[in-house]
Design a protein around this motif. Structure first.
Motif, PDB file in Angstrom:
ATOM      1  N   MET A   1      38.479  47.249  27.459  1.00 22.06           N
ATOM      2  CA  MET A   1      39.360  46.380  28.262  1.00 22.06           C
ATOM      3  C   MET A   1      40.742  47.011  28.342  1.00 22.06           C
ATOM      4  O   MET A   1      41.282  47.465  27.347  1.00 22.06           O
ATOM      5  CB  MET A   1      39.412  45.012  27.615  1.00 22.06           C
ATOM      6  CG  MET A   1      40.000  43.977  28.508  1.00 22.06           C
ATOM      7  SD  MET A   1      39.602  42.309  27.974  1.00 22.06           S
ATOM      8  CE  MET A   1      40.166  42.276  26.315  1.00 22.06           C
ATOM      9  N   GLY A   2      41.270  47.010  29.525  1.00 17.26           N
ATOM     10  CA  GLY A   2      42.586  47.629  29.723  1.00 17.26           C
ATOM     11  C   GLY A   2      43.692  46.853  29.042  1.00 17.26           C
ATOM     12  O   GLY A   2      43.555  45.659  28.783  1.00 17.26           O
ATOM     13  N   ALA A   3      44.770  47.554  28.775  1.00 16.72           N
ATOM     14  CA  ALA A   3      45.888  46.937  28.072  1.00 16.72           C
ATOM     15  C   ALA A   3      46.472  45.779  28.877  1.00 16.72           C
ATOM     16  O   ALA A   3      46.717  44.696  28.350  1.00 16.72           O
ATOM     17  CB  ALA A   3      46.975  47.982  27.808  1.00 16.72           C
ATOM     18  N   SER A 273      45.162  38.423  36.059  1.00 19.88           N
ATOM     19  CA  SER A 273      44.187  39.106  35.208  1.00 19.88           C
ATOM     20  C   SER A 273      42.960  39.488  36.031  1.00 19.88           C
ATOM     21  O   SER A 273      42.371  40.555  35.805  1.00 19.88           O
ATOM     22  CB  SER A 273      43.809  38.246  34.008  1.00 19.88           C
ATOM     23  OG  SER A 273      42.758  37.386  34.312  1.00 19.88           O
ATOM     24  N   ASN A 274      42.609  38.669  37.024  1.00 19.47           N
ATOM     25  CA  ASN A 274      41.508  39.040  37.914  1.00 19.47           C
ATOM     26  C   ASN A 274      41.841  40.312  38.666  1.00 19.47           C
ATOM     27  O   ASN A 274      41.014  41.220  38.754  1.00 19.47           O
ATOM     28  CB  ASN A 274      41.220  37.919  38.916  1.00 19.47           C
ATOM     29  CG  ASN A 274      40.499  36.758  38.256  1.00 19.47           C
ATOM     30  OD1 ASN A 274      40.009  36.895  37.140  1.00 19.47           O
ATOM     31  ND2 ASN A 274      40.464  35.622  38.933  1.00 19.47           N
ATOM     32  N   ALA A 275      43.077  40.371  39.159  1.00 20.09           N
ATOM     33  CA  ALA A 275      43.498  41.554  39.904  1.00 20.09           C
ATOM     34  C   ALA A 275      43.463  42.776  38.993  1.00 20.09           C
ATOM     35  O   ALA A 275      43.000  43.857  39.393  1.00 20.09           O
ATOM     36  CB  ALA A 275      44.898  41.344  40.467  1.00 20.09           C
ATOM     37  N   ALA A 276      43.918  42.581  37.747  1.00 26.64           N
ATOM     38  CA  ALA A 276      43.942  43.705  36.803  1.00 26.64           C
ATOM     39  C   ALA A 276      42.533  44.178  36.504  1.00 26.64           C
ATOM     40  O   ALA A 276      42.264  45.372  36.441  1.00 26.64           O
ATOM     41  CB  ALA A 276      44.647  43.281  35.523  1.00 26.64           C
ATOM     42  N   GLU A 280      40.954  47.762  37.358  1.00 25.39           N
ATOM     43  CA  GLU A 280      40.351  48.589  36.314  1.00 25.39           C
ATOM     44  C   GLU A 280      38.982  49.089  36.774  1.00 25.39           C
ATOM     45  O   GLU A 280      38.654  50.272  36.648  1.00 25.39           O
ATOM     46  CB  GLU A 280      40.212  47.743  35.062  1.00 25.39           C
ATOM     47  CG  GLU A 280      40.106  48.539  33.780  1.00 25.39           C
ATOM     48  CD  GLU A 280      40.036  47.589  32.598  1.00 25.39           C
ATOM     49  OE1 GLU A 280      39.024  47.592  31.916  1.00 25.39           O
ATOM     50  OE2 GLU A 280      41.006  46.811  32.410  1.00 25.39           O
ATOM     51  N   ILE A 281      38.185  48.144  37.338  1.00 26.11           N
ATOM     52  CA  ILE A 281      36.843  48.506  37.810  1.00 26.11           C
ATOM     53  C   ILE A 281      36.943  49.550  38.913  1.00 26.11           C
ATOM     54  O   ILE A 281      36.231  50.560  38.891  1.00 26.11           O
ATOM     55  CB  ILE A 281      36.100  47.251  38.311  1.00 26.11           C
ATOM     56  CG1 ILE A 281      35.790  46.331  37.131  1.00 26.11           C
ATOM     57  CG2 ILE A 281      34.804  47.638  39.015  1.00 26.11           C
ATOM     58  CD1 ILE A 281      35.304  44.969  37.521  1.00 26.11           C
ATOM     59  N   THR A 282      37.862  49.284  39.851  1.00 25.13           N
ATOM     60  CA  THR A 282      38.029  50.237  40.952  1.00 25.13           C
ATOM     61  C   THR A 282      38.373  51.620  40.421  1.00 25.13           C
ATOM     62  O   THR A 282      37.826  52.628  40.857  1.00 25.13           O
ATOM     63  CB  THR A 282      39.164  49.766  41.878  1.00 25.13           C
ATOM     64  OG1 THR A 282      38.974  48.400  42.157  1.00 25.13           O
ATOM     65  CG2 THR A 282      39.181  50.557  43.176  1.00 25.13           C
TER      66      THR A 282
END
Lengths: 302, 86
Positions: A1-3, A273-276, A280-282
């Protein structure tokens, strides 16, 4: 999971915890307002009866009683400030303290010395912080006032009132408290308790009207002696009850908006957080694709 | 027949209100009986029993202390710091 994502998740969690607390406080206050209002209502017959009797004596007899006569020079005034014990009630306590501050300025302007009585932890805290002194304070139980406390306060102020100013007594007593208007409006109110000012309830008799002849038992002075402390107690008790009802209403309102704000925060952070997460997935996909492309090109080179 | 409107109130609630034929209460000077048409009066209450006789003759008893009693236009108000029906 990203920071970034982890930070947002933490914030959401903390907003959710806060929301749980504020929501619980809101519900508790909402259930207590009703009771507090009922207590105000059930003490009304008493204070109405006392007020009527005081008016009767004041209107239908012309006795000079120390509690009703205005002294020629007022040297010192006492202010009784009613706040709450606990915070998280919006501007409840600070409104009253501000009002008291204004009253103090006014009285000082008139050349009067001012002394304080404090009710509620918030007032005590405020005075400690500003390094001011008070004569006496009562803490605990502001959300459920007891008549005995009102009696204690009344005894204290009447005692001080009956002491000559040269010995540290006062000539004037003011109450500052929040009056309960409705669930959404509580107004800080200043009332001059002593010397008695307005006696509501009874219209002043017209000049040509015949006074009903009151009979006093044992006699007028004794009746006044007994009646006035009772009147003062009931006024103080009423102020405490009003203040308690206002406190619950103010807290409910404050906690309701806190809960709403927490909701808003949670919503915003969820979006972020959804955007983050999506970012991250992208990024991961593009890394994989990029990596695969790179491998393909290296294979071609061989 | 005229009746008395009686209000018996304690500091935190109204204990009893209603119409009555007669009220007997104790003041600091002694017991006093009140009937309709009594002159306006204000008296200090002594600790003791308040007896209220209703129109149908039944009686209600209450204990009241530390307060006062006022009569005005056939309205009797008994105000006590502590009062309860016995």
């Amino acid at each position: 999971m990203g920071a970034q994502l982890r930070v947002y998740r933490q914030k959401i969690k903390s907003a959710q915890t806060t929301k749980k607390i504020t929501r619980a406080m809101e519900l508790i206050s909402a259930s207590r307002i009703y009771k507090a209002q009922q207590r105000v209502a059930s003490s009304t017959p008493y204070s109405r009866a006392v007020t009527r009797a005081v008016s009767a004596v004041a209107t239908y007899s012309n006795v000079d009683h120390p509690l009703t006569t205005e002294p020629a020079v007022i040297e010192r005034a006492a202010i009784v400030i009613f706040t709450s014990d606990r915070g998280l009630a919006g501007a409840f306590s600070s409104n009253v303290l501000k009002e008291a501050e204004q009253l103090t300025a006014l009285l000082r302007e008139q050349g009067k010395d001012v002394v304080y009585y404090l009710v509620g932890r918030k007032a005590v805290g405020n005075f400690n912080f500003r390094k001011r002194s008070s004569l006496r304070s009562w803490i605990g139980g502001t959300d459920l006032p007891q008549f005995d406390t009102a009696k204690e306060i009344a005894d204290e102020v009447v005692g001080l009132f009956n002491t000559p100013a040269s010995e540290g007594g006062v000539d004037e007593i003011h109450l500052v408290y929040n009056r309960f208007v409705s669930m959404i409006a509580q107004v800080p109110e200043v009332v001059r308790l002593l010397p008695l000012e307005v006696v509501e309830g009874v219209d002043a008799p017209a000049d040509n009207e015949v006074f009903p002849l009151y009979e006093f038992e044992p006699d007028v002075t004794k009746v006044l002696d007994a009646l006035l402390p009772v009147y003062i107690e009931s006024r103080i008790f009423n102020a405490m009850l009003q203040s308690a009802a206002s406190e619950h209403a103010a807290r409910q309102k404050a906690m309701k908006s806190a809960t709403d704000n927490a909701d808003k925060l949670i919503k915003n952070y969820t979006r972020l957080s959804n955007a983050a997460r999506q970012a991250e997935i992208t990024q991961q996909i593009s890394e994989i694709v990029g990596g695969a492309d790179a491998l393909v090109t290296t294979d071609d080179d061989n | 027949m005229a009746t008395l409107r009686v209000e018996l109130v304690a500091a935190d609630r109204a204990v009893w209100t209603g119409e009555a034929k007669m009220v007997v209460a104790k003041t600091v000077e002694g017991e006093i009986g009140l009937l309709p048409g009594h002159e306006p009066m204000l008296a200090i209450l002594g600790a003791g029993e308040v007896r209220i006789t209703l129109e149908d003759g039944t009686g209600i008893k209450a204990n009241a202390e530390d307060g006062f009693l006022s009569v005005e236009h056939d309205v009797v108000t008994i105000v006590a710091r502590h009062a309860e029906l016995a």
